[in-house]
Design a protein around this motif. Sequence first.
Motif, mmCIF file in Angstrom:
data_model
loop_
_atom_site.group_PDB
_atom_site.id
_atom_site.type_symbol
_atom_site.label_atom_id
_atom_site.label_comp_id
_atom_site.label_asym_id
_atom_site.label_seq_id
_atom_site.Cartn_x
_atom_site.Cartn_y
_atom_site.Cartn_z
ATOM 1 N N LEU A 41 -55.374 -24.460 -61.131
ATOM 2 C CA LEU A 41 -56.020 -24.404 -62.452
ATOM 3 C C LEU A 41 -55.080 -23.800 -63.482
ATOM 4 C CD1 LEU A 41 -59.651 -23.354 -61.456
ATOM 5 C CD2 LEU A 41 -58.917 -25.570 -62.385
ATOM 6 N N MET A 42 -54.320 -22.790 -63.080
ATOM 7 C CA MET A 42 -53.382 -22.166 -64.024
ATOM 8 C C MET A 42 -52.239 -23.096 -64.399
ATOM 9 S SD MET A 42 -53.149 -18.098 -63.330
ATOM 10 C CE MET A 42 -52.900 -18.237 -61.582
ATOM 11 N N ALA A 43 -51.923 -24.031 -63.524
ATOM 12 C CA ALA A 43 -50.889 -25.014 -63.855
ATOM 13 C C ALA A 43 -51.493 -26.186 -64.632
ATOM 14 C CB ALA A 43 -50.196 -25.521 -62.600
ATOM 15 N N ASP A 44 -52.761 -26.031 -65.044
ATOM 16 C CA ASP A 44 -53.445 -27.015 -65.874
ATOM 17 C C ASP A 44 -53.747 -28.352 -65.200
ATOM 18 O OD1 ASP A 44 -53.079 -25.460 -68.704
ATOM 19 O OD2 ASP A 44 -54.424 -27.173 -68.805
ATOM 20 N N ALA A 49 -59.215 -32.629 -60.947
ATOM 21 C CA ALA A 49 -58.103 -32.860 -60.013
ATOM 22 C C ALA A 49 -58.008 -31.714 -58.999
ATOM 23 C CB ALA A 49 -56.787 -33.019 -60.765
ATOM 24 N N THR A 50 -58.254 -30.496 -59.463
ATOM 25 C CA THR A 50 -58.180 -29.332 -58.570
ATOM 26 C C THR A 50 -59.230 -29.435 -57.457
ATOM 27 O OG1 THR A 50 -57.319 -27.947 -60.342
ATOM 28 C CG2 THR A 50 -58.320 -26.811 -58.490
ATOM 29 N N ALA A 262 -51.785 -34.489 -63.676
ATOM 30 C CA ALA A 262 -52.771 -34.723 -62.606
ATOM 31 C C ALA A 262 -54.176 -34.825 -63.197
ATOM 32 C CB ALA A 262 -52.705 -33.611 -61.567
ATOM 33 N N ALA A 263 -54.438 -33.982 -64.217
ATOM 34 C CA ALA A 263 -55.745 -34.041 -64.884
ATOM 35 C C ALA A 263 -55.931 -35.405 -65.540
ATOM 36 C CB ALA A 263 -55.859 -32.923 -65.920
ATOM 37 N N PRO A 269 -57.052 -42.034 -66.640
ATOM 38 C CA PRO A 269 -55.806 -42.646 -66.197
ATOM 39 C C PRO A 269 -55.305 -43.736 -67.131
ATOM 40 C CG PRO A 269 -57.639 -43.359 -64.827
ATOM 41 C CD PRO A 269 -58.174 -42.301 -65.718
ATOM 42 N N ARG A 270 -54.045 -43.605 -67.515
ATOM 43 C CA ARG A 270 -53.311 -44.627 -68.266
ATOM 44 C C ARG A 270 -51.884 -44.583 -67.730
ATOM 45 N NH1 ARG A 270 -57.548 -45.573 -69.342
ATOM 46 N NH2 ARG A 270 -58.645 -46.062 -71.280
ATOM 47 N N PRO A 271 -51.189 -45.717 -67.720
ATOM 48 C CA PRO A 271 -49.806 -45.688 -67.240
ATOM 49 C C PRO A 271 -48.995 -44.621 -67.963
ATOM 50 C CG PRO A 271 -50.524 -47.950 -67.627
ATOM 51 C CD PRO A 271 -51.620 -47.054 -68.157
#
Length: 298
Positions: A41-44, A49-50, A262-263, A269-271
Amino acid sequence: SERLKAGLSRTRQQLGGGLASLFGRRKIDEELLEELEATLLMADCGVEATQHLLGELRKRWKRDRLETADQLQKALADELHAILLPLEEPLDVSGHSPYIIMIAGVNGSGKTTSIGKLAKYFQGQGRSVLLAAGDTFRAAAREQLMTWGERNNVTVIAQDGGDSAAVIFDAINAAKARRIDVVLADTAGRLPTQLHLMDEIAKVKRVIAKASPTGPHEVLLVLDANIGQNALAQVKAFDNAIGVTGLVVTKLDGTAKGGVVAAIARQYPRPLRFIGVGEGIDDLQPFKAREFVDALFD
Ligand code: GDP
């Protein structure tokens, strides 16, 4: 690559370093997984995703009987790769000529800088490039683009005080007349608090379609990695207005928030066409999921 590794060093410290201190000292247990959750979570990486990553790791912990923290870290790298792989879709401009790339983003996201880097990238593929100075919101953006074009021998179409759509319309016609391969069209930025003001940029897209019935062929949104989870709101707002077909995430070098990709992968999601890992001309790289994960963990 070493450059990518250096560029991602702060996220690497946040994630990798956090993990090393977690993993270095003990076996896998619930407490360790909870600390891992906080680190992600701290790495955003974002809540979605987490949770997904932890769910997968819990399954593998039981199923594959993971024992050492090393094994868990390896499993985490694999799961992160699985999340990111769908974003790996390099931009292929061979299908149209000119191939028109509309570039959008809030002020300061790195739009103009990325256009310079992209021009160099496409020239490196042996393609001719033309730039449209459509950022009429920020007077300096036009100057920045023109200076850059002069220095690198790239034609820049600009107008004194013209509106964004008119400049880009002219540029597309110039590109057709000169048989240019790729048009990079800058658009007027806006403040992050003005995400609702999308009329102008939607008009730019319609005008591009008038100048080139199949265009724009790519709608690239430039995001500053430092904004973390706010990136999701920006993708959503621009997507609603102009249909985002690809992303550039800049300034991954200056931030510990690299998990934001990752979020994005899980929630919007987009390329992810390119990532920016520095201010230099070669610091914009096509996104490769494996390289990215390796740069974080290896
Ligand atoms: P614009 O308002 O979106 O056109 O933003 P600019 O292109 O002017 O960029 C804003 C600032 O971000 C400039 O100082 C750029 O040099 C810097 N910048 C852009 N991309 C990157 C990157 O990948 N890494 C770093 N460290 N700085 C970047």
